[in-house]
Scaffold this motif. Structure first.
Motif, PDB file in Angstrom:
ATOM      1  N   THR A  78      -7.699   5.061 -14.840  1.00 52.10           N
ATOM      2  CA  THR A  78      -7.992   3.790 -14.174  1.00 52.10           C
ATOM      3  C   THR A  78      -7.209   2.729 -14.939  1.00 52.10           C
ATOM      4  O   THR A  78      -7.261   2.674 -16.161  1.00 52.10           O
ATOM      5  CB  THR A  78      -9.508   3.487 -14.237  1.00 52.10           C
ATOM      6  OG1 THR A  78     -10.188   4.445 -13.420  1.00 52.10           O
ATOM      7  CG2 THR A  78      -9.822   2.093 -13.734  1.00 52.10           C
ATOM      8  N   LEU A  79      -6.465   1.902 -14.196  1.00 53.11           N
ATOM      9  CA  LEU A  79      -5.587   0.930 -14.845  1.00 53.11           C
ATOM     10  C   LEU A  79      -6.236  -0.449 -14.884  1.00 53.11           C
ATOM     11  O   LEU A  79      -6.782  -0.926 -13.881  1.00 53.11           O
ATOM     12  CB  LEU A  79      -4.261   0.868 -14.066  1.00 53.11           C
ATOM     13  CG  LEU A  79      -3.121   0.040 -14.666  1.00 53.11           C
ATOM     14  CD1 LEU A  79      -2.669   0.621 -16.000  1.00 53.11           C
ATOM     15  CD2 LEU A  79      -1.948  -0.023 -13.676  1.00 53.11           C
ATOM     16  N   ALA A  95       3.867   2.985 -10.248  1.00 52.61           N
ATOM     17  CA  ALA A  95       4.656   4.034  -9.590  1.00 52.61           C
ATOM     18  C   ALA A  95       4.596   5.332 -10.396  1.00 52.61           C
ATOM     19  O   ALA A  95       4.407   6.415  -9.833  1.00 52.61           O
ATOM     20  CB  ALA A  95       6.103   3.574  -9.415  1.00 52.61           C
ATOM     21  N   ALA A  96       4.710   5.219 -11.725  1.00 54.30           N
ATOM     22  CA  ALA A  96       4.670   6.420 -12.569  1.00 54.30           C
ATOM     23  C   ALA A  96       3.284   7.073 -12.511  1.00 54.30           C
ATOM     24  O   ALA A  96       3.169   8.302 -12.433  1.00 54.30           O
ATOM     25  CB  ALA A  96       5.023   6.052 -14.008  1.00 54.30           C
ATOM     26  N   LEU A  97       2.226   6.258 -12.532  1.00 57.06           N
ATOM     27  CA  LEU A  97       0.871   6.810 -12.468  1.00 57.06           C
ATOM     28  C   LEU A  97       0.636   7.515 -11.131  1.00 57.06           C
ATOM     29  O   LEU A  97       0.035   8.592 -11.078  1.00 57.06           O
ATOM     30  CB  LEU A  97      -0.169   5.697 -12.676  1.00 57.06           C
ATOM     31  CG  LEU A  97      -0.327   5.252 -14.134  1.00 57.06           C
ATOM     32  CD1 LEU A  97      -0.982   3.876 -14.223  1.00 57.06           C
ATOM     33  CD2 LEU A  97      -1.155   6.282 -14.918  1.00 57.06           C
ATOM     34  N   LEU A  98       1.136   6.912 -10.047  1.00 54.48           N
ATOM     35  CA  LEU A  98       0.920   7.508  -8.727  1.00 54.48           C
ATOM     36  C   LEU A  98       1.788   8.740  -8.499  1.00 54.48           C
ATOM     37  O   LEU A  98       1.619   9.435  -7.507  1.00 54.48           O
ATOM     38  CB  LEU A  98       1.133   6.460  -7.626  1.00 54.48           C
ATOM     39  CG  LEU A  98      -0.061   5.502  -7.452  1.00 54.48           C
ATOM     40  CD1 LEU A  98       0.299   4.351  -6.524  1.00 54.48           C
ATOM     41  CD2 LEU A  98      -1.310   6.232  -6.945  1.00 54.48           C
ATOM     42  N   SER A  99       2.708   9.015  -9.444  1.00 53.71           N
ATOM     43  CA  SER A  99       3.430  10.281  -9.331  1.00 53.71           C
ATOM     44  C   SER A  99       2.675  11.401 -10.059  1.00 53.71           C
ATOM     45  O   SER A  99       3.004  12.564  -9.910  1.00 53.71           O
ATOM     46  CB  SER A  99       4.858  10.148  -9.870  1.00 53.71           C
ATOM     47  OG  SER A  99       4.851  10.079 -11.273  1.00 53.71           O
ATOM     48  N   GLN A 100       1.661  11.024 -10.854  1.00 54.60           N
ATOM     49  CA  GLN A 100       0.846  12.069 -11.506  1.00 54.60           C
ATOM     50  C   GLN A 100      -0.598  12.099 -11.025  1.00 54.60           C
ATOM     51  O   GLN A 100      -1.370  12.944 -11.426  1.00 54.60           O
ATOM     52  CB  GLN A 100       0.936  11.980 -13.049  1.00 54.60           C
ATOM     53  CG  GLN A 100       0.288  10.728 -13.660  1.00 54.60           C
ATOM     54  CD  GLN A 100       0.164  10.796 -15.185  1.00 54.60           C
ATOM     55  OE1 GLN A 100       1.014  11.366 -15.864  1.00 54.60           O
ATOM     56  NE2 GLN A 100      -0.901  10.228 -15.717  1.00 54.60           N
ATOM     57  N   GLN A 101      -1.004  11.167 -10.161  1.00 53.80           N
ATOM     58  CA  GLN A 101      -2.340  11.209  -9.559  1.00 53.80           C
ATOM     59  C   GLN A 101      -2.273  10.595  -8.168  1.00 53.80           C
ATOM     60  O   GLN A 101      -1.434   9.745  -7.894  1.00 53.80           O
ATOM     61  CB  GLN A 101      -3.373  10.491 -10.454  1.00 53.80           C
ATOM     62  CG  GLN A 101      -3.105   9.007 -10.699  1.00 53.80           C
ATOM     63  CD  GLN A 101      -3.951   8.415 -11.828  1.00 53.80           C
ATOM     64  OE1 GLN A 101      -3.823   8.810 -12.986  1.00 53.80           O
ATOM     65  NE2 GLN A 101      -4.823   7.485 -11.475  1.00 53.80           N
ATOM     66  N   LEU A 102      -3.200  11.033  -7.270  1.00 46.06           N
ATOM     67  CA  LEU A 102      -3.109  10.620  -5.861  1.00 46.06           C
ATOM     68  C   LEU A 102      -3.696   9.234  -5.627  1.00 46.06           C
ATOM     69  O   LEU A 102      -3.271   8.510  -4.742  1.00 46.06           O
ATOM     70  CB  LEU A 102      -3.834  11.636  -4.965  1.00 46.06           C
ATOM     71  CG  LEU A 102      -3.141  12.990  -4.854  1.00 46.06           C
ATOM     72  CD1 LEU A 102      -4.025  13.986  -4.115  1.00 46.06           C
ATOM     73  CD2 LEU A 102      -1.788  12.836  -4.158  1.00 46.06           C
ATOM     74  N   ARG A 103      -4.715   8.906  -6.428  1.00 44.74           N
ATOM     75  CA  ARG A 103      -5.388   7.629  -6.248  1.00 44.74           C
ATOM     76  C   ARG A 103      -5.367   6.858  -7.560  1.00 44.74           C
ATOM     77  O   ARG A 103      -5.474   7.455  -8.634  1.00 44.74           O
ATOM     78  CB  ARG A 103      -6.847   7.889  -5.826  1.00 44.74           C
ATOM     79  CG  ARG A 103      -7.642   6.611  -5.586  1.00 44.74           C
ATOM     80  CD  ARG A 103      -9.153   6.854  -5.592  1.00 44.74           C
ATOM     81  NE  ARG A 103      -9.838   5.588  -5.793  1.00 44.74           N
ATOM     82  CZ  ARG A 103     -10.324   4.849  -4.798  1.00 44.74           C
ATOM     83  NH1 ARG A 103     -10.255   5.267  -3.554  1.00 44.74           N
ATOM     84  NH2 ARG A 103     -10.916   3.683  -5.060  1.00 44.74           N
ATOM     85  N   SER A 122       1.200  -8.849  -3.118  1.00 42.02           N
ATOM     86  CA  SER A 122       2.497  -8.174  -3.187  1.00 42.02           C
ATOM     87  C   SER A 122       2.341  -6.676  -3.478  1.00 42.02           C
ATOM     88  O   SER A 122       3.201  -5.886  -3.129  1.00 42.02           O
ATOM     89  CB  SER A 122       3.408  -8.841  -4.221  1.00 42.02           C
ATOM     90  OG  SER A 122       3.120  -8.381  -5.513  1.00 42.02           O
ATOM     91  N   LEU A 123       1.225  -6.288  -4.130  1.00 43.51           N
ATOM     92  CA  LEU A 123       1.039  -4.856  -4.446  1.00 43.51           C
ATOM     93  C   LEU A 123       0.462  -4.094  -3.256  1.00 43.51           C
ATOM     94  O   LEU A 123       0.854  -2.963  -2.977  1.00 43.51           O
ATOM     95  CB  LEU A 123       0.101  -4.688  -5.650  1.00 43.51           C
ATOM     96  CG  LEU A 123       0.676  -5.047  -7.007  1.00 43.51           C
ATOM     97  CD1 LEU A 123      -0.414  -5.032  -8.065  1.00 43.51           C
ATOM     98  CD2 LEU A 123       1.800  -4.087  -7.390  1.00 43.51           C
ATOM     99  N   ASN A 124      -0.495  -4.747  -2.573  1.00 42.64           N
ATOM    100  CA  ASN A 124      -1.154  -4.073  -1.448  1.00 42.64           C
ATOM    101  C   ASN A 124      -0.124  -3.745  -0.376  1.00 42.64           C
ATOM    102  O   ASN A 124       0.691  -4.563  -0.004  1.00 42.64           O
ATOM    103  CB  ASN A 124      -2.264  -4.956  -0.862  1.00 42.64           C
ATOM    104  CG  ASN A 124      -3.587  -4.703  -1.587  1.00 42.64           C
ATOM    105  OD1 ASN A 124      -3.778  -3.661  -2.203  1.00 42.64           O
ATOM    106  ND2 ASN A 124      -4.485  -5.662  -1.500  1.00 42.64           N
ATOM    107  N   HIS A 131      -5.663   0.981  -5.254  1.00 40.20           N
ATOM    108  CA  HIS A 131      -6.785   0.111  -4.885  1.00 40.20           C
ATOM    109  C   HIS A 131      -6.904  -1.002  -5.918  1.00 40.20           C
ATOM    110  O   HIS A 131      -7.208  -0.733  -7.079  1.00 40.20           O
ATOM    111  CB  HIS A 131      -8.081   0.924  -4.792  1.00 40.20           C
ATOM    112  CG  HIS A 131      -7.985   2.033  -3.789  1.00 40.20           C
ATOM    113  ND1 HIS A 131      -8.535   1.935  -2.527  1.00 40.20           N
ATOM    114  CD2 HIS A 131      -7.345   3.227  -3.848  1.00 40.20           C
ATOM    115  CE1 HIS A 131      -8.253   3.051  -1.851  1.00 40.20           C
ATOM    116  NE2 HIS A 131      -7.538   3.857  -2.633  1.00 40.20           N
ATOM    117  N   VAL A 132      -6.613  -2.242  -5.509  1.00 40.66           N
ATOM    118  CA  VAL A 132      -6.563  -3.367  -6.447  1.00 40.66           C
ATOM    119  C   VAL A 132      -7.832  -4.206  -6.345  1.00 40.66           C
ATOM    120  O   VAL A 132      -8.224  -4.624  -5.256  1.00 40.66           O
ATOM    121  CB  VAL A 132      -5.346  -4.275  -6.165  1.00 40.66           C
ATOM    122  CG1 VAL A 132      -5.182  -5.313  -7.272  1.00 40.66           C
ATOM    123  CG2 VAL A 132      -4.067  -3.453  -6.035  1.00 40.66           C
TER     124      VAL A 132
END
Ligand code: AVJ
Length: 319
Positions: A78-79, A95-103, A122-124, A131-132
């Motif tokens: 969780t970031l 981007a790097a985190l979402l390449s190693q986890q789906l959510r 800008s992220l959404n 999920h922000v």
């Protein structure tokens, strides 16, 4: 500290800190007051000037090492980001985190609600699975209870925001942050490093004068929010490197003797000619001062990434 005696009904959230700062000797204001909507915009403009190297240097480090950083931090994270601002560098890590986890759940924390709104919008839509949930908070005063958030945390405190704290405040802040987390959680910290004085001086005295406008915006903000009567043209931007203290100091120097009225504080403030209002310290670090800071706050230094010139360091520490 002087007790705030201004009229309570009119007091804006910044009234007390402005009153305290303009009443103390030497006069000073906390750097977080820079970041209203206009100040956050001006800061982003500073990061685009050729002289201000920290943001693009740190972004380069993150772009080059994002996979290694998130792999070292752990899995299913969780970031959280303290002082997220517009979170532009955070994209690389997301981007790097979402390449190693789906959510990925992302909690950006900042004093500036306008900067957070921009970050969220800008992220959404840019990242599937992200999920922000923005948190407006002054983290220098109060750290939200992060243990209650789900999963193992990766907490970002990048951009060398830590350099705005006095060394003792930095230790206090990291200790409180550590206590708000759980064993095994990771902290990613950005530190601007000591370097040649010319480079440091130029970074806070850009030729286009954006940093000067950013500095003076704190006076404009007092005018806007507290009915102040500061004449911005009668103050000069002063920024210099103090080698002994290992910090850049920023001040606003009164070019004339003057008295400035601030309506909502029901108070006038006297400035002698040449008197300085201290608006920011920006501490610069070495490997030794980083190691000592982490040791003294009970955090374990796991890895350091830097750029070829070693101008900036990104450090992973473990709770
Ligand atoms: C956002 C605190 C890292 O100290 O370099 C930029 C703020 N002040 N130019 C810094 C700042 C003047 C910046 N930090």
């Amino acid at each position: 500290m002087t007790a705030f005696k201004g009229p309570a009904l009119l007091a804006s959230p910044i009234a007390e800190e402005v009153y305290e700062g303009l009443s103390s000797r030497p006069k000073q204001l906390p750097p977080k007051l820079f970041y209203d909507a206009e100040g956050s915009r001006l800061f982003d403009e500073i990061t685009e000037t050729p002289e201000y190297y920290p943001t693009r240097t740190e972004r380069g480090i993150l772009e080059r090492h994002a996979q290694a950083v998130v792999a070292q931090a752990g899995t299913n994270l969780t970031l959280v980001e303290m002082g997220a601002g517009s979170a532009s560098k955070t994209r690389v890590l997301i981007a790097a985190l979402l390449s190693q986890q789906l959510r990925l759940d992302f909690y950006p924390v900042d004093v500036s609600s306008s900067a957070l709104r921009e970050a969220v919008s800008s992220l959404n839509g840019d990242f599937r699975g992200l999920h922000v949930s923005p948190i407006v908070a002054d983290y220098s005063r109060h750290i939200p209870p992060l243990q209650s958030l789900p999963g193992r945390k990766l907490v970002l405190f990048i951009g060398s925001s830590i350099g705005n704290f006095e060394p003792e405040e930095a230790r206090g802040f990291l200790k409180r942050l550590r206590r708000s987390l759980s064993p095994g959680d990771a902290l990613l910290l950005g530190f601007d490093m000591r370097k040649d004085p010319e480079t440091l001086h130029a970074a806070y005295n850009d030729r286009q004068g954006v940093t000067a406008r950013f500095n003076k915006n704190v006076l404009a903000r007092i005018n806007r929010e507290l009915g102040g009567r500061f004449d911005l043209s009668s103050f000069e931007h002063v920024a210099f490197w103090d080698q002994k203290k290992s910090r850049i100091e920023m001040h606003l120097e009164s070019a004339v003797e003057q008295i400035v009225w601030v309506q909502d504080l029901d108070q006038a403030f006297y400035f002698s000619r040449g008197e300085r209002l201290h608006t920011e310290n920006s501490y610069k670090f070495s490997d030794a001062t980083i190691a000592s800071l982490l040791r003294r706050t009970g955090l374990r230094l796991e890895n350091t990434w830097t750029d070829p010139k070693e101008w900036f360091s990104v450090v992973l520490a473990r709770v």
